[in-house]
Structures are given as C-alpha cells and as structure tokens.
Design an enzyme around this catalytic site. Structure first.
Site, short mmCIF file in Angstrom:
data_model
loop_
_atom_site.label_atom_id
_atom_site.label_comp_id
_atom_site.label_asym_id
_atom_site.label_seq_id
_atom_site.Cartn_x
_atom_site.Cartn_y
_atom_site.Cartn_z
N GLU A 212 -16.58 5.44 4.48
CA GLU A 212 -15.86 4.88 5.62
C GLU A 212 -15.79 5.88 6.75
OE1 GLU A 212 -11.69 3.96 5.13
OE2 GLU A 212 -11.41 5.55 3.67
N LYS B 160 -2.98 6.10 1.08
CA LYS B 160 -2.90 6.62 2.45
C LYS B 160 -2.02 7.86 2.50
CE LYS B 160 -2.54 4.55 7.09
NZ LYS B 160 -3.79 5.05 7.61
N ARG C 16 0.84 -1.20 0.00
CA ARG C 16 0.00 0.00 0.00
C ARG C 16 0.88 1.25 0.00
NH1 ARG C 16 -4.53 0.01 4.42
NH2 ARG C 16 -2.79 0.66 5.74
N1 PLP Z 1 -9.47 3.72 6.45
C1 PLP Z 1 -8.69 4.75 6.79
C2 PLP Z 1 -9.07 6.10 6.31
C3 PLP Z 1 -7.55 4.55 7.56
O1 PLP Z 1 -6.77 5.57 7.92
C4 PLP Z 1 -7.23 3.25 7.99
C5 PLP Z 1 -6.02 2.99 8.76
O2 PLP Z 1 -5.01 2.62 8.25
C6 PLP Z 1 -8.08 2.20 7.62
C7 PLP Z 1 -9.19 2.47 6.85
C8 PLP Z 1 -7.80 0.81 8.05
O3 PLP Z 1 -6.77 0.24 7.30
P1 PLP Z 1 -5.84 -0.88 7.91
O4 PLP Z 1 -6.75 -1.98 8.34
O5 PLP Z 1 -4.98 -1.30 6.78
O6 PLP Z 1 -5.12 -0.29 9.03
C1 COI Z 2 -4.20 2.98 11.33
O1 COI Z 2 -5.19 2.30 11.61
O2 COI Z 2 -3.06 2.50 11.33
C2 COI Z 2 -4.31 4.37 10.96
O3 COI Z 2 -3.43 4.84 10.33
C3 COI Z 2 -5.51 5.09 11.37
C4 COI Z 2 -5.29 6.46 11.93
C5 COI Z 2 -4.51 6.50 13.18
C6 COI Z 2 -4.89 7.45 10.90
#
Ligand code: PLP
Ligand code: COI
Length: 342
Positions: free
Chosen positions: A222, A186, A83
C-alpha cells in the site's frame, strides 16, 4: 492563518488548525472514566508513559461532512470504532467500547461545529481519535492507564493535487510493516517506519511512496497513508495482504464498484501487473481517491504511466463516494450517521 475568519474553506490543506475544544477520557483502575472537555491543546503525562517509550499508541481518522441538505454526517464511524478496538487489542491497550468512541467523537464535532466546512467547498472536518498508554512502566510491559483523546480539524484533501493525478514512488529499500507485525492495525509505529521513505520520496518530487510486501518484494502492499487500487478491463483490483491497513474507504469503494458494474478482485497484486492497469490510485479517508499519474520504481528506474487526468472509473467512484458522504444521493448502503441538531 490563525482565526476562523481567515480560513479559505475551498483551499484548505490537510493539516492541523486549532479548534475550540478536544475531548479526553482516561482508563484507570480497570475502567473508563467520564469524558472531559478541554480547550487546551496540551496533555500532561508521565515521562515513563508507555506511549512515549514502547509505542503503545494507536489512532483513527474519520470525517464529518456538512451535506447538501445542511445536515452533518459521519461516514461509517462504526468501522473506525472497530478498527480502534483491533489496534488496542493488537498492542495490548485498554479497549474503548463503541459507545464511548461515538460519544467522544460526537462531542468533539458538536463542540467545534463552527469549524465544519460549509457544503460545496469540498472540505470536511477531520476527526482524529488517539489512544495511548499513559501509565508509567520501565520494563517492557503494557501500561495500566490509557488515554483516549479526540480532536478535530478542518481539512482539504491529503495530497495538495486534490483529485488531480499524483506521481508516486515505489520503493524496495524500506518496509513499513513486517509480516506477522502490526501493518494491519493503525498504530503509530507503522507511520514512524514509513517516514524515511516518505520524506525521501517528497524530496525527490513524489507525492507519496508505495511499499511492496516485505517478505518477497513481489506484490504491491500500500501507499504510506492509503490503500492501492488498479483498474483494468472493468475490474477493480486491490491488494490482499496481511501487512496493509484494512481501509474503510477501500471497502466502501469495493461495494460502489460492484454496484456500478465492475468486477471486484481483492488478491495479491504482482508488481508486473502495474504495467497492465488502465487506472491506478490510492484511497483512504484523508486521500479520498487520489488517482496516480505515474508510479516510478526507484530501484529498477522504471515508470508506469497512467495519465495526466483522472480515469473514467476513478472519477465515477470518487463522485459516487463523495455524493454519499455529502448527502447528495441516497445512502443506499446505510453508511452515514446524521448528527442531529448541528
Ligand atoms: N492505509 C494506511 C496506512 C492508512 O494510514 C490509511 C488511513 O487511515 C488507510 C490505508 C486508509 O484507511 P481508511 O480508508 O480507513 O481511512
Ligand atoms: C487517514 O486517512 O485518516 C489517515 O489516517 C491517513 C494519514 C493522515 C495517516
């Protein structure tokens, strides 16, 4: 709370706590340099760095867990590496190779091993890799120099409620990401765009904000820092949208849900469907699984209520995910990487 002796491992907030070292690597003249380790929390960069002016910045979030067997595990770090490459490519930054990403996080965890929360506390070591344009530009152009930084910090769950259900607010007067924009990667700008809505939601007594699709305002997108899911009649339902971040946690929960016998549906989720869910919640590395007590539609003044305690399926999914991460059950999907020797 300044020193490690002051840490109450079982009730850590999700926040910054200074650790011993962080790791850095610079991309210059078309190549990545050597990893550097420093104990400084500061970075000296050019004032015209594109990361400061034009938002050339992306980050990741993953965790290291001290397991039941004393071993330290990373959860699906390859997905975060991938990612980060997509984020880098999406805003024209230098792309950190997978090996470099791993070397940097491995080093950052090892050098701060004393900050990995003990098993049984429910806490973990959050790993935050970030990448930004450090080279100077004044015209709107990608930088020629980039910096990859990895720091770590011990954390508890993102929402102070932990696994207790939270109230969230659905908003229609702000978008976090545009169709064909950067919602699927991200990058820092997405979070800047979410701040106003998120801070207002906090001030009004909600743990988080839930965004709708920016184009039609018909579908759930989301939450600010996490993906959305709903559960109804043995189905795990989660939005398919080009403006949400592909969550590693959500992807993993989909697999676990199917394994536990749920049907998995990834498709556009109309707002009206909120009424029909038996359980709803948010999921992500930081949020883990955070069940929703209720969702309040701020504009329509309508509340969707799910309950004071976590639902049966949210609890099963949470327990299974955690058990894999902490090495309590067999890692049958091959998601964890043991960092030997720490
Ligand atoms: N959506 C957003 C906007 C986020 O910042 C995050 C955090 O990383 C997620 C979803 C969840 O992603 P992940 O499960 O890869 O941490
Ligand atoms: C995460 O879940 O790792 C995130 O980056 C979410 C948030 C702290 C921005």
């Amino acid at each position: 709370m300044d020193t490690i002796e002051d840490i109450n491992w079982g009730s850590l907030p999700f926040g910054y706590f200074r650790t011993d070292y962080n790791v850095r690597c610079t991309y210059r003249d078309g190549q990545w340099g050597e990893l550097e380790v420093t104990d400084s929390e500061y970075i000296s960069i050019h004032m015209a760095a594109t990361g400061l002016h034009y938002g050339q910045e992306a980050f990741e979030g993953l965790k290291a867990y001290r397991g039941a067997d004393g071993k330290v595990r990373l959860f699906r770090w390859q997905e975060n590496a991938r990612r980060m490459r997509m984020s880098a490519s999406g805003i024209m930054m230098a792309i950190p190779p997978e090996e470099l990403f791993f070397e940097a996080i491995d080093k950052a965890v090892r050098m701060n091993a004393r900050f990995i929360p003990p098993y049984g506390t429910g806490s973990s070591l959050y790993i935050r890799p970030l990448l930004f344009g450090s080279g100077a530009q004044v015209g709107v152009k990608p930088a020629k120099e980039y910096m990859l930084v990895v720091f770590v910090t011990p954390v508890g769950p993102y929402f102070k409620e932990g696994f207790n259900p939270v109230k969230v607010q659905l908003v229609r007067d702000y978008d976090r990401a545009a169709p064909l924009g950067t919602g699927h990667i991200k990058v820092g700008g997405n979070y800047a765009a979410s701040l106003r809505a998120a801070e207002r939601a906090h001030a009004e007594g909600y743990a988080s904000v839930l965004f709708l699709d920016a184009k039609e305002k018909k579908f759930i997108d989301e939450a600010g820092p996490a993906n959305f899911f709903g559960i109804r009649e043995m189905s795990y339902i989660t939005p398919k949208s080009c403006t949400i971040l592909p969550s590693v946690t959500n992807k993993s929960i989909e697999v676990i849900a199917a394994d536990l016998g749920l049907k998995v549906e990834r498709r556009p989720v109309p707002v009206e469907e909120l009424e029909t869910f038996e359980e709803a919640g948010a999921c992500g590395t930081a949020a883990i699984i955070s069940p929703f007590k209720s969702i309040f539609d701020r504009e329509l003044k309508k509340e969707y209520y799910y309950g004071e305690t976590a639902g049966v399926w949210s609890t099963k999914l949470y327990n299974t995910l955690r058990a894999i991460q902490y090495g309590e059950i067999e890692d049958k999907f091959g998601w964890t990487t043991i960092l030997e020797g720490i």
